[in-house]
Design a protein around this motif. Structure first.
Motif, PDB file in Angstrom:
ATOM      1  N   SER A   1     -22.104 104.851 -26.430  1.00 14.78           N
ATOM      2  CA  SER A   1     -23.379 105.573 -26.366  1.00 14.78           C
ATOM      3  C   SER A   1     -24.545 104.742 -26.880  1.00 14.78           C
ATOM      4  N   GLU A   2     -24.333 103.441 -27.113  1.00 15.04           N
ATOM      5  CA  GLU A   2     -25.391 102.570 -27.624  1.00 15.04           C
ATOM      6  C   GLU A   2     -25.648 101.427 -26.657  1.00 15.04           C
ATOM      7  N   ASN A   3     -26.634 100.598 -27.001  1.00 15.54           N
ATOM      8  CA  ASN A   3     -26.967  99.427 -26.203  1.00 15.54           C
ATOM      9  C   ASN A   3     -27.380  98.301 -27.137  1.00 15.54           C
ATOM     10  N   LEU A   4     -27.543  97.106 -26.589  1.00 12.68           N
ATOM     11  CA  LEU A   4     -27.736  95.923 -27.422  1.00 12.68           C
ATOM     12  C   LEU A   4     -29.166  95.706 -27.898  1.00 12.68           C
ATOM     13  N   ILE A   5     -30.074  96.627 -27.602  1.00  7.35           N
ATOM     14  CA  ILE A   5     -31.413  96.506 -28.188  1.00  7.35           C
ATOM     15  C   ILE A   5     -31.726  97.673 -29.128  1.00  7.35           C
ATOM     16  N   GLY A   6     -30.763  98.582 -29.303  1.00  7.09           N
ATOM     17  CA  GLY A   6     -30.943  99.665 -30.248  1.00  7.09           C
ATOM     18  C   GLY A   6     -31.783 100.819 -29.742  1.00  7.09           C
ATOM     19  N   ALA A   7     -32.059 100.872 -28.437  1.00 10.67           N
ATOM     20  CA  ALA A   7     -32.851 101.966 -27.877  1.00 10.67           C
ATOM     21  C   ALA A   7     -32.037 103.257 -27.883  1.00 10.67           C
ATOM     22  N   LYS A   8     -32.700 104.361 -28.127  1.00 11.37           N
ATOM     23  CA  LYS A   8     -32.022 105.649 -28.211  1.00 11.37           C
ATOM     24  C   LYS A   8     -31.642 106.173 -26.827  1.00 11.37           C
ATOM     25  N   GLY A   9     -30.440 106.762 -26.754  1.00 16.89           N
ATOM     26  CA  GLY A   9     -30.043 107.524 -25.567  1.00 16.89           C
ATOM     27  C   GLY A   9     -29.677 106.712 -24.354  1.00 16.89           C
ATOM     28  N   ALA A  10     -29.411 105.404 -24.502  1.00 17.15           N
ATOM     29  CA  ALA A  10     -29.070 104.566 -23.354  1.00 17.15           C
ATOM     30  C   ALA A  10     -27.671 103.993 -23.539  1.00 17.15           C
ATOM     31  N   CYS A  11     -26.737 104.377 -22.678  1.00 14.28           N
ATOM     32  CA  CYS A  11     -25.338 103.975 -22.804  1.00 14.28           C
ATOM     33  C   CYS A  11     -25.111 102.563 -22.267  1.00 14.28           C
TER      34      CYS A  11
ATOM     35  N   ASN B   1     -40.849  92.432 -24.384  1.00 10.50           N
ATOM     36  CA  ASN B   1     -42.275  92.662 -24.639  1.00 10.50           C
ATOM     37  C   ASN B   1     -42.576  92.462 -26.126  1.00 10.50           C
ATOM     38  N   HIS B   2     -42.982  91.260 -26.485  1.00 10.32           N
ATOM     39  CA  HIS B   2     -43.269  90.966 -27.887  1.00 10.32           C
ATOM     40  C   HIS B   2     -44.669  91.422 -28.291  1.00 10.32           C
ATOM     41  N   ALA B   3     -45.441  91.918 -27.341  1.00  5.89           N
ATOM     42  CA  ALA B   3     -46.779  92.396 -27.678  1.00  5.89           C
ATOM     43  C   ALA B   3     -46.721  93.673 -28.506  1.00  5.89           C
ATOM     44  N   ASN B   4     -45.672  94.480 -28.260  1.00  7.14           N
ATOM     45  CA  ASN B   4     -45.482  95.705 -29.025  1.00  7.14           C
ATOM     46  C   ASN B   4     -44.328  95.514 -30.000  1.00  7.14           C
ATOM     47  N   PRO B   5     -44.539  95.727 -31.284  1.00  7.87           N
ATOM     48  CA  PRO B   5     -43.456  95.545 -32.261  1.00  7.87           C
ATOM     49  C   PRO B   5     -42.335  96.561 -32.013  1.00  7.87           C
ATOM     50  N   PRO B   6     -41.100  96.190 -32.319  1.00 12.81           N
ATOM     51  CA  PRO B   6     -39.984  97.111 -32.086  1.00 12.81           C
ATOM     52  C   PRO B   6     -40.039  98.304 -33.020  1.00 12.81           C
ATOM     53  N   ALA B   7     -39.566  99.440 -32.531  1.00 17.22           N
ATOM     54  CA  ALA B   7     -39.439 100.624 -33.379  1.00 17.22           C
ATOM     55  C   ALA B   7     -38.302 100.405 -34.360  1.00 17.22           C
ATOM     56  N   ALA B   8     -38.229 101.246 -35.360  1.00 20.71           N
ATOM     57  CA  ALA B   8     -37.173 101.125 -36.366  1.00 20.71           C
ATOM     58  C   ALA B   8     -35.803 101.191 -35.694  1.00 20.71           C
ATOM     59  N   GLY B   9     -34.949 100.216 -36.014  1.00 23.88           N
ATOM     60  CA  GLY B   9     -33.611 100.179 -35.451  1.00 23.88           C
ATOM     61  C   GLY B   9     -33.503  99.478 -34.119  1.00 23.88           C
TER      62      GLY B   9
END
Length: 242
Positions: free
Chosen positions: A147-157, A180-188
């Motif tokens: 139920s996870e992915n390699l960038i830590g995004a929520k809800g993407a299997c 997209n390095h213009a926008n900093p990553p969200a927590a996690g």
């Protein structure tokens, strides 16, 4: 070691054949060169591989052994493909793919440091030493997802695919988000070329982005993200029954 996982399987005749172990394949396949020994062709199936469409012959499954142990199979048929291009990339012969129709019957540990695949007793073993568990979900054809992915995004299997190089792949929207390095990553979450899985951060992760045009095909694999063999090889991993 920068190559696929190859296991030597034995036919009932005693002949030994090199098979690629592929958790991204729901079925077991033989090389087309073996078709004269497989008996009558039962039909033809359509296969997809990241947008590429091809046909596969369908034959009755012969008995396969790992050493002296007969391997269980879910169905009664196997497919055939031309594995010459795959063998050329691997730099060694490949005469089959061992898929989830066989592997799903076993609790298997892949020990990359020791270069061993172990068949374990999941009912008797001490699972406290097995590390962090990731529940596996059958996507409907026998292939398995987390139920996870390699960038830590929520809800993407993500599909677990030992036949995949590089570390994995992302759907177009997640690949754009990761790069997209213009926008900093969200927590996690992570940005290229770092990765995140199970709350752990991994450096030097190389992910492919799926082509938006190929996603319009009927292929199931590319509806999800994926985790490939190079990333899995950073760990000692195991799979128990779903």
């Amino acid at each position: 070691r920068g190559n696929w996982l190859i296991v030597t399987l034995r036919l009932e005749s005693g002949e030994q054949l090199p098979f690629l172990l592929d958790t991204g394949s729901p079925c077991t396949f033989f090389d087309k060169s073996r078709e004269p020994e497989l008996g009558d062709r039962l039909g033809t199936a359509t296969l997809w591989n990241f947008g590429a469409k091809r046909d596969s012959g369908i034959y009755a499954a012969p008995k396969l052994y790992l050493g002296n142990t007969p391997l269980m199979m879910t169905g009664t048929n196997i497919g055939t493909e031309d594995f010459k291009p795959l063998a050329t990339k691997a730099g060694r012969p490949i005469l089959g793919i061992l898929g989830l129709d066989c592997l799903e019957h076993y609790c298997i540990q892949l020990d990359f440091a020791a270069r061993r695949m172990r068949f374990l007793d999941d009912e008797q073993a001490n699972k406290k030493r097995w590390g962090k568990p990731f529940p596996l979900t059958d996507r409907g054809d026998g292939c398995l997802m987390v139920s996870e992915n390699l960038i830590g995004a929520k809800g993407a299997c993500s599909l677990i695919d030992t036949g995949c190089f590089p570390d994995g792949w992302l759907t177009p929207d997640l690949f754009q988000q990761w790069t997209n390095h213009a926008n900093p990553p969200a927590a996690g979450e992570a940005r290229a070329h770092n990765g995140v899985l199970g709350g752990e951060t991994y450096p030097d992760v190389w992910l492919d982005g799926l082509d938006s045009k190929s996603m319009k095909s009927d292929e199931t694999n590319i509806k999800y993200n994926g985790i490939g063999l190079p990333f899995l090889a950073r760990h000692q991993i195991g799979r128990a029954h779903v």
